[in-house]
Design an enzyme around this catalytic site. Sequence first.
Site, PDB file in Angstrom:
ATOM      1  N   LYS A  86      -9.345  -1.408  -3.531  1.00  0.00           N
ATOM      2  CA  LYS A  86      -9.085  -2.499  -2.640  1.00  0.00           C
ATOM      3  C   LYS A  86     -10.366  -2.637  -1.628  1.00  0.00           C
ATOM      4  O   LYS A  86     -10.481  -1.340  -1.171  1.00  0.00           O
ATOM      5  CB  LYS A  86      -7.700  -2.497  -1.880  1.00  0.00           C
ATOM      6  CG  LYS A  86      -6.382  -2.718  -2.598  1.00  0.00           C
ATOM      7  CD  LYS A  86      -5.119  -2.281  -1.922  1.00  0.00           C
ATOM      8  CE  LYS A  86      -5.176  -0.802  -1.532  1.00  0.00           C
ATOM      9  NZ  LYS A  86      -4.029  -0.288  -1.157  1.00  0.00           N
ATOM     10  N   ASP A 103       0.890  -1.227  -0.105  1.00  0.00           N
ATOM     11  CA  ASP A 103      -0.151  -0.024   0.005  1.00  0.00           C
ATOM     12  C   ASP A 103       0.848   1.169  -0.084  1.00  0.00           C
ATOM     13  O   ASP A 103       2.090   1.060   0.067  1.00  0.00           O
ATOM     14  CB  ASP A 103      -0.936   0.084   1.245  1.00  0.00           C
ATOM     15  CG  ASP A 103      -1.837   1.142   1.263  1.00  0.00           C
ATOM     16  OD1 ASP A 103      -2.340   1.603   0.345  1.00  0.00           O
ATOM     17  OD2 ASP A 103      -2.031   1.746   2.395  1.00  0.00           O
ATOM     18  N   THR A 117      -2.568   1.219  -4.731  1.00  0.00           N
ATOM     19  CA  THR A 117      -3.165   2.387  -3.979  1.00  0.00           C
ATOM     20  C   THR A 117      -4.580   2.853  -4.240  1.00  0.00           C
ATOM     21  O   THR A 117      -4.761   3.012  -5.436  1.00  0.00           O
ATOM     22  CB  THR A 117      -2.021   3.477  -3.968  1.00  0.00           C
ATOM     23  OG1 THR A 117      -2.703   4.581  -3.296  1.00  0.00           O
ATOM     24  CG2 THR A 117      -1.799   3.806  -5.148  1.00  0.00           C
ATOM     25  N   ASP A 122      -0.080   5.061   1.176  1.00  0.00           N
ATOM     26  CA  ASP A 122      -0.299   6.170   2.150  1.00  0.00           C
ATOM     27  C   ASP A 122      -0.294   5.382   3.581  1.00  0.00           C
ATOM     28  O   ASP A 122      -1.167   4.432   3.566  1.00  0.00           O
ATOM     29  CB  ASP A 122      -1.511   6.649   1.898  1.00  0.00           C
ATOM     30  CG  ASP A 122      -1.541   7.700   0.525  1.00  0.00           C
ATOM     31  OD1 ASP A 122      -0.643   8.044   0.311  1.00  0.00           O
ATOM     32  OD2 ASP A 122      -2.578   7.808   0.097  1.00  0.00           O
TER      33      ASP A 122
END
Length: 201
Positions: A116, A21, A65, A23
Amino acid sequence: MSYKVIVSERGMIPYHTLFLDRDGVINERLPGDYVAQWSDFQFTPRALEALAFFATHFQHIIVVTNQQGIGKGQMSEAQLAEIHQKMIQEIEAAGGRIDAVYHCGDLSSVPNNCRKPAPAMALKAQADFPDIDFQTSIMVGDSVSDLEFGQNLGMYNVLIEGKSDELDKLEQALANGLQIHQRFASLWEFAEYCYTSNFSL
């Protein structure tokens, strides 16, 4: 390209691919906001060192992301592409690498979106890198959606702790069967653990 044979509970399994991922894992999260320009982007502590270490141990390093700031009109595809271009340049300058970045700009309210935990970004990565096997992949993320994404695809799940606004959601997900194989405070701590334990996952 060589890769490290990682010892896991499932035996001697070569983990070829590291899914990350962005962030909260690679860069600092902006709570309640989006990283919409490069000046907003700040690597998490020692993330560059961690990525340099992982570059020598994984065949593929893939970023996946969710970026619904695009869907909300708070950033453009071009702005996001510039952020990722500069991010990769900084990572490579520090000795690391990112083989591909996949993002989903859909709003969470859009039916059948690519965000996601939907598998769309992983399937795109597999189409681009046909040797990716999700059973020999690791997913590192800080959100419930990251871990559900990993679990749904049969990956080894690593949680980066610190997303305080999801504590209740995380506890509920765990009660409902979400699997977390390892927890760390940062990407660097995961890398440090892998080094000191010789990847004994």
